[in-house]
Structure formats: structure tokens, C-alpha cells
Design a protein around this motif. Sequence first.
Motif, PDB file in Angstrom:
ATOM      1  N   ILE A 120      23.138  43.958  66.482  1.00 30.04           N
ATOM      2  CA  ILE A 120      24.332  43.199  66.087  1.00 30.04           C
ATOM      3  C   ILE A 120      25.147  42.676  67.264  1.00 30.04           C
ATOM      4  O   ILE A 120      26.266  42.187  67.042  1.00 30.04           O
ATOM      5  CB  ILE A 120      25.232  44.030  65.146  1.00 30.04           C
ATOM      6  CG1 ILE A 120      25.610  45.373  65.774  1.00 30.04           C
ATOM      7  CG2 ILE A 120      24.553  44.243  63.791  1.00 30.04           C
ATOM      8  CD1 ILE A 120      26.727  46.077  64.996  1.00 30.04           C
ATOM      9  N   ALA A 121      24.626  42.711  68.484  1.00 31.69           N
ATOM     10  CA  ALA A 121      25.387  42.175  69.627  1.00 31.69           C
ATOM     11  C   ALA A 121      24.459  41.811  70.776  1.00 31.69           C
ATOM     12  O   ALA A 121      23.567  42.582  71.125  1.00 31.69           O
ATOM     13  CB  ALA A 121      26.415  43.202  70.110  1.00 31.69           C
ATOM     14  N   TRP A 122      24.699  40.640  71.368  1.00 26.39           N
ATOM     15  CA  TRP A 122      23.924  40.211  72.530  1.00 26.39           C
ATOM     16  C   TRP A 122      24.764  39.245  73.371  1.00 26.39           C
ATOM     17  O   TRP A 122      25.797  38.746  72.918  1.00 26.39           O
ATOM     18  CB  TRP A 122      22.585  39.581  72.133  1.00 26.39           C
ATOM     19  CG  TRP A 122      22.603  38.485  71.125  1.00 26.39           C
ATOM     20  CD1 TRP A 122      22.608  37.147  71.356  1.00 26.39           C
ATOM     21  CD2 TRP A 122      22.586  38.631  69.685  1.00 26.39           C
ATOM     22  NE1 TRP A 122      22.587  36.453  70.169  1.00 26.39           N
ATOM     23  CE2 TRP A 122      22.574  37.324  69.147  1.00 26.39           C
ATOM     24  CE3 TRP A 122      22.577  39.730  68.824  1.00 26.39           C
ATOM     25  CZ2 TRP A 122      22.560  37.089  67.759  1.00 26.39           C
ATOM     26  CZ3 TRP A 122      22.581  39.492  67.456  1.00 26.39           C
ATOM     27  CH2 TRP A 122      22.559  38.193  66.935  1.00 26.39           C
ATOM     28  N   ALA A 123      24.329  39.039  74.611  1.00 26.00           N
ATOM     29  CA  ALA A 123      25.076  38.174  75.533  1.00 26.00           C
ATOM     30  C   ALA A 123      24.093  37.375  76.365  1.00 26.00           C
ATOM     31  O   ALA A 123      22.973  37.818  76.623  1.00 26.00           O
ATOM     32  CB  ALA A 123      25.973  39.013  76.439  1.00 26.00           C
TER      33      ALA A 123
ATOM     34  N   SER B   3      27.891  33.684  77.292  1.00 25.64           N
ATOM     35  CA  SER B   3      28.239  33.798  75.871  1.00 25.64           C
ATOM     36  C   SER B   3      28.034  35.225  75.399  1.00 25.64           C
ATOM     37  O   SER B   3      27.239  35.976  75.974  1.00 25.64           O
ATOM     38  CB  SER B   3      27.406  32.840  75.016  1.00 25.64           C
ATOM     39  OG  SER B   3      26.086  33.288  74.926  1.00 25.64           O
ATOM     40  N   VAL B   4      28.761  35.576  74.350  1.00 24.47           N
ATOM     41  CA  VAL B   4      28.601  36.861  73.664  1.00 24.47           C
ATOM     42  C   VAL B   4      28.504  36.568  72.171  1.00 24.47           C
ATOM     43  O   VAL B   4      29.273  35.752  71.647  1.00 24.47           O
ATOM     44  CB  VAL B   4      29.788  37.799  73.943  1.00 24.47           C
ATOM     45  CG1 VAL B   4      29.874  38.912  72.906  1.00 24.47           C
ATOM     46  CG2 VAL B   4      29.663  38.402  75.332  1.00 24.47           C
ATOM     47  N   PHE B  38      30.608  33.383  71.210  1.00 18.87           N
ATOM     48  CA  PHE B  38      31.777  32.950  71.964  1.00 18.87           C
ATOM     49  C   PHE B  38      31.335  32.574  73.375  1.00 18.87           C
ATOM     50  O   PHE B  38      30.596  33.332  74.012  1.00 18.87           O
ATOM     51  CB  PHE B  38      32.804  34.086  72.034  1.00 18.87           C
ATOM     52  CG  PHE B  38      33.299  34.519  70.684  1.00 18.87           C
ATOM     53  CD1 PHE B  38      34.409  33.919  70.124  1.00 18.87           C
ATOM     54  CD2 PHE B  38      32.624  35.500  69.952  1.00 18.87           C
ATOM     55  CE1 PHE B  38      34.859  34.299  68.853  1.00 18.87           C
ATOM     56  CE2 PHE B  38      33.068  35.877  68.694  1.00 18.87           C
ATOM     57  CZ  PHE B  38      34.186  35.278  68.141  1.00 18.87           C
ATOM     58  N   ARG B  39      31.816  31.417  73.865  1.00 20.84           N
ATOM     59  CA  ARG B  39      31.405  30.933  75.190  1.00 20.84           C
ATOM     60  C   ARG B  39      32.584  30.890  76.154  1.00 20.84           C
ATOM     61  O   ARG B  39      33.705  30.541  75.774  1.00 20.84           O
ATOM     62  CB  ARG B  39      30.823  29.528  75.059  1.00 20.84           C
ATOM     63  CG  ARG B  39      29.500  29.513  74.329  1.00 20.84           C
ATOM     64  CD  ARG B  39      28.947  28.098  74.290  1.00 20.84           C
ATOM     65  NE  ARG B  39      27.620  28.081  73.711  1.00 20.84           N
ATOM     66  CZ  ARG B  39      27.076  27.021  73.132  1.00 20.84           C
ATOM     67  NH1 ARG B  39      27.756  25.877  73.049  1.00 20.84           N
ATOM     68  NH2 ARG B  39      25.853  27.087  72.640  1.00 20.84           N
ATOM     69  N   ASP B  51      36.016  40.875  74.293  1.00 21.10           N
ATOM     70  CA  ASP B  51      35.717  42.263  73.954  1.00 21.10           C
ATOM     71  C   ASP B  51      34.847  42.278  72.699  1.00 21.10           C
ATOM     72  O   ASP B  51      35.257  41.740  71.648  1.00 21.10           O
ATOM     73  CB  ASP B  51      37.034  43.016  73.704  1.00 21.10           C
ATOM     74  CG  ASP B  51      36.766  44.437  73.244  1.00 21.10           C
ATOM     75  OD1 ASP B  51      35.829  45.069  73.756  1.00 21.10           O
ATOM     76  OD2 ASP B  51      37.491  44.903  72.338  1.00 21.10           O
ATOM     77  N   ILE B  52      33.664  42.886  72.799  1.00 23.62           N
ATOM     78  CA  ILE B  52      32.742  42.889  71.658  1.00 23.62           C
ATOM     79  C   ILE B  52      33.381  43.569  70.446  1.00 23.62           C
ATOM     80  O   ILE B  52      33.206  43.137  69.307  1.00 23.62           O
ATOM     81  CB  ILE B  52      31.400  43.566  72.048  1.00 23.62           C
ATOM     82  CG1 ILE B  52      30.565  42.589  72.886  1.00 23.62           C
ATOM     83  CG2 ILE B  52      30.624  44.008  70.815  1.00 23.62           C
ATOM     84  CD1 ILE B  52      29.169  43.087  73.227  1.00 23.62           C
TER      85      ILE B  52
END
Lengths: 129, 129, 129, 129, 129, 129
Positions: A120-123, B3-4, B38-39, B51-52
Motif C-alpha cells: 500500500i505504499a511506494w516512492a 513521488s510517493v 504526490f509529486r 508523510d506517508i
Amino acid sequence: MFSVTVRDHMLIAHSLRGEVFGPAQRLHGATYVVDATFRRATLDADGIVVDIGRAAEALHAVVGELGYRNLDDEADLAGVNTTTEALARVVADRLADRVRDGALGDGLDGLVVTLHESHIAWASYERPL
Amino acid sequence: MFSVTVRDHMLIAHSLRGEVFGPAQRLHGATYVVDATFRRATLDADGIVVDIGRAAEALHAVVGELGYRNLDDEADLAGVNTTTEALARVVADRLADRVRDGALGDGLDGLVVTLHESHIAWASYERPL
Amino acid sequence: MFSVTVRDHMLIAHSLRGEVFGPAQRLHGATYVVDATFRRATLDADGIVVDIGRAAEALHAVVGELGYRNLDDEADLAGVNTTTEALARVVADRLADRVRDGALGDGLDGLVVTLHESHIAWASYERPL
Amino acid sequence: MFSVTVRDHMLIAHSLRGEVFGPAQRLHGATYVVDATFRRATLDADGIVVDIGRAAEALHAVVGELGYRNLDDEADLAGVNTTTEALARVVADRLADRVRDGALGDGLDGLVVTLHESHIAWASYERPL
Amino acid sequence: MFSVTVRDHMLIAHSLRGEVFGPAQRLHGATYVVDATFRRATLDADGIVVDIGRAAEALHAVVGELGYRNLDDEADLAGVNTTTEALARVVADRLADRVRDGALGDGLDGLVVTLHESHIAWASYERPL
Amino acid sequence: MFSVTVRDHMLIAHSLRGEVFGPAQRLHGATYVVDATFRRATLDADGIVVDIGRAAEALHAVVGELGYRNLDDEADLAGVNTTTEALARVVADRLADRVRDGALGDGLDGLVVTLHESHIAWASYERPL
């Protein structure tokens, strides 16, 4: 524009500095599933962006420098808060060094590295070459 | 560019207006697995794009406004044909409101929202911030 | 036989004891994407195996006891070589305790916990309830 | 900018010409899981980028021209080294022909085709329409 | 019961014999993403079912005997209709040989091999050890 | 034991009866990604468990009877609380009817149907044939 992506992974320990990180300020770890995307405006004489075998080897070498380690103790990362997005840049810059050294052919235009820290999270970090 | 991305989901009922939609003109529903990216051109002082945890909370709040509802009855969506691509924009614009209100830090450059409606179809909307 | 599965994850640091583990003897870490499957021969009066919301809460609580920690320092795991398969059992047994305490309804027959340590390796533990 | 993506697949045999390909110079094959992404700056009067049903049909027709074949014997591909990236362009250009012929509505701005050759490698081609 | 699974893949060409296969009677090919699951009733002294590194090497060796080949020409497969399910058995039986030869430790109880031929179809073969 | 699995999906609206369901008591909907697994102790004369094409057609027909509908209004489901696990049984039983009618060959031993309601929750029903 063409691109080719290869996937690998690394298992690391680290801690993050800053109140925003809450419990992630404690020593913990992550599996990063790492995707490296190479971009080229046109295909080369073999009809490829980059040889997938050599791209996979380059990525494997870069994640091998980081994996099975506590990143808090790595001299090369001193002063880096090893967030997922910061590590995406570390991997991308190290791959870019290998491209500049000729390990991956020529004519590449850019590079994107994505680190998946969970389902559920990546960058990502994107840079020109 | 960094990005995240964070992932969440929502379960909704709706119907679509227009002959092009065939059987989807009937009342039916969908699970949308929602990715919000988000970029930011550079990392902030903590080494992050956003912040994730806060990004995940913002996305959870936005999908919580839509989920477990029949979108045909939502006053906020009156006049909107709630296609996957139109809903991607609704989610993105609502996240952009939260960014503008300061809930997600500053310095963000852009936003992409992707709604997966099945394993074989998805839609995205991309906008600056 | 029916089953319901919920997915969560945890980020941990640890090291493994034994020459077989090679570089994984060093302090490193992992993201475990954790799937908990609950089995029941028949559905209950509501037509479910287990309430998905309560199952997700129970799993979240269990992974919350382990996540953002260095498992080498956890008193509860003293003497446990925290391999993926051993941790699958730890998670399963802790979920079984919650089932026994009534947090997840009655009539459940069995439980399977799978920990995905990367996109190319995972481990499971299956037990009756 | 909006986009809609549909996924299909094709099963083909082929061989690659050039020493860089190593064992892939031998006759072998691949499943390509194919994602076609259609882009449009604004939504049309129905609130869509493209009708997902028609997009899926167009993609199915294009992969149907290639699937269950030995690409080394296809007259249309004579002289093409059928690498994953080259095939991404073939699929994209054939979809662009269908767009130009009106099969997918109007107003589309661009197209991206991604061919996944395995869980650890994929390639894309992006073009305007 | 515990299990550990490792994933690899192979790219092959083949044709299938029998009218039921329709266009798949022609020479074509596939990527098989291959999952090998090893089962053991209890963990060994190191706290594992099987060393993931050795399991991955064994699977890599087995798929390496089949990959980048036209299976129609393989002497070892003469008389085998190389359907996905039949190949799952070939891979499982070859892994079982390696288990019997001691390459993967002892105490293993069973083996499941799954071959994914696309995102919408896969086949498995399960056997005791 | 061999098995073959095919995947399809359906988009439905429904509401659930019972306080345990909280907000899911309201009319909402879901995409169910549906996996149907057919089991057979041995392969048939063609070397298959079931023809993947015919299995995919049977599954497509069954999900076509449910998709793009409000299940609260379906006469066939009157009295059924259409939870994910209950729908898994509905799909499995309807596939079993088709097996009994001879649409999928003979010799099949069992059937498992899994409905994925999101990336973090799914349910299965397993039955003999």
C-alpha cells in the motif's frame, strides 16, 4: 519514447530521524521491491532500450550493496535520512553511475526508480541520464 | 522529480447515463482500489515528499466520504456521470483541497489519482498542485 | 468449506542465527505482507465466516505488536529464530488466542497465516482452531 | 490529463537476432500481458476518455493478430527484431490505426502500451495520437 | 503444517496436440511464472522448512533446463503434451528428484508447483515427498 | 492432484443485512475478481484438467448472470445475505451445475471459488464435484 523496467529487491534495517516518523524512529526494517525503468527515445541497432540481462545485473549489483545491512551504519549513507524516496534516489544515482561508465550501452535518456515498501505504499525518483 | 504513492479502496454503487455504457446503465457497483501519488521536485527537510501516514489518512478520509454509498444519491455528485475517470478527478480534487488546507505539508507540485475498477481496467487523473 | 482472508503488513528488523542464512545473519529487516485466512465449515447466521472488520482489527493488533521493532530485542521472541515461517506461526498463534478469547465469533475451524517477504518468496503456517 | 487503461494478453513464439540476446537467440516464447493506456486532456460528453468496452475490443483484436503464432514467420513483422520494446510499438501503432479509423471515438491525445514479459521485466512505448 | 514458496519463471515455445486446443495447436509460446511450495510438518533445527536460497537455486536450475527452448524438440518431453498442468508436474517431479538427492535438506513432506501462464490462468500439481 | 484456475470479474450492487456489517448495510457495491479452480486427480487423454477455454467460458457465463445488477433485486438470491463468502458458494454451485451438465468434461474431483473484494480481503468456498 521507449522504456524497459527490471525488478529486484533488498532487505534492510534502518531508523528514521524526525518526529514526523512516529514509531518508524525506532530501529525497524523493510523489504524494498525495486523497479528500475530505463528510457530511450529510439531503439538501438539490436532493437532494444537496454539489454534486460545487463540491466538486471546492474540493478542486482546496486541493491546488493544495500541489502542485508543496517543502513544506519553505512558510511556511504551518513547524513541521509533513508526514507523510501531518498533511497529511490540513491539507487537511481548509483545506476546512473553505471550507465555513465558504459555498463548499460549508450543513448539512454532517463531513469526512474520505484521502491515498493509494502502493498500500500511506494516512492519513486526520476532523473535524466 | 520525487513521488510517493499510497493505496486505499472504496466500495460504491452507481449507474452510468449514456447508451455507450450498455449494461452498466443498470444499478451496479464497484470496488475502486485507489492510488494517490504526490509529486515534489525536491525532498523536504525530513527527506520526504509527504508523510506517508498523513497521506494515507487524507486518502482514507476522502474515500470514506464516497464508500459504502450509492453515488446516484449523493448531492455532491449531482450531474456527474460517475465513470472511473470522473471519480479519479473527484478524489484528486478533494485531495488537492486538503493539500491547499495544509494537511499534507507544503511544496507539493502535483498529484495523480488512479482508480482500479478490476484486474483488467483502471483510470487516472493527473493535476498540478 | 468456506474461508475469509484479510491482508495487513509489518516492518521489522531482525537477524537470523545459523550459517545457512549467509548474509541474513547480519542485522537487516523486512516488510512482511501478512495474509490471515479463517476457515469455517458452514456460514454463521449472518452468512459469514468471520466479520471482515473484526478480522482486520485483530490482524492489525497482532502485527502492531511486532511492527516497527527490532525482533532481536523482543522478550516475547527470546530463543525464536525469527524466520519467515517461524513468524507465520507467531502471528497465527496470537490470532488463535484472540479467537479463543471470543474476539472473532465462534465456530471457526482453522487458520492459515502467510507472510510474504518479497515478490519472490513467502511462507505459511496452518493450524486448527 | 485523464487516462484509461485496459489489459489483455498474447502467447507467442519467437527468436531474437543478436549476440546480446544470449539463449534468447534460440526459438522460445512468451506470454505478454499487454496494457494499453489511452490519454485525453478532457472527458467527452459521456464523461469518459474512451469507452472501456470498445478499448478492450480494439486491444483484443490487435493481440489476436499476434497471439498463438511464431512471430518469426509473420510477414508483417519481417525485418523486425521482436523484442518486448519493439512489440510494444507494434501494438501501439496498430491501436493508433484503429483510433485514426474512428473505432475509439475522437479527442484522444496519446497512447502508452506496456508489455509485461514476466513478473520481473516489462517494456513500454508511448506515442501521441 | 508449514510451507515456504519461491518464485521464478521460464520462457518457452511449444505447440499442443488435440482439437480441444484450437489455435494453441499452432507453434506459440508462454512465460510461465513458476511457484514452488515446499511443505514440512515441523521446522528444522534452524527454524526453517527449507533454506530459501537453496530452494531458489533448485527451482532456477529446473526452469533453466526448460527455458529458452522449443519444448516440441526436447527429447525428455517426447510424448508429453506440454500443457500448463503437465509442465507443473514435470517441474514438481524434477524438484522432487533434487529433494531425494539431498539438495534441499530432509524432512520435507510435500511439494506444490504452480505455473501461471497469464494474469487470468494458472495450473498446479501437488505431490508428496 | 492437479488443478487449473481461471479468473474473471463482476461488478455488482448490494446491501448486507445485520448490524455486524455497519456501513455495509447501506446500498453499495463491489468488483469481485473471481478465481475458479478445478481439481482432477489425474490428467485426461489430452493432458489437461479441463479445457481452459471452456472453463473461462463457463465462468464468464456464471458471472454474467450476476454482474451489472443490484443483487438485492435478484429473485434467485432472495433470502441470501450476499456476503463475499456466500457469493463464492453461489458461483461455485452454479459452476458445479455446468460440470454436472457435461459442459466441462468429466473426471473433475472438486472446485474452489475465490472472490477478491479488494486488495486486502477475499473469500473462498471449496466443494467436491
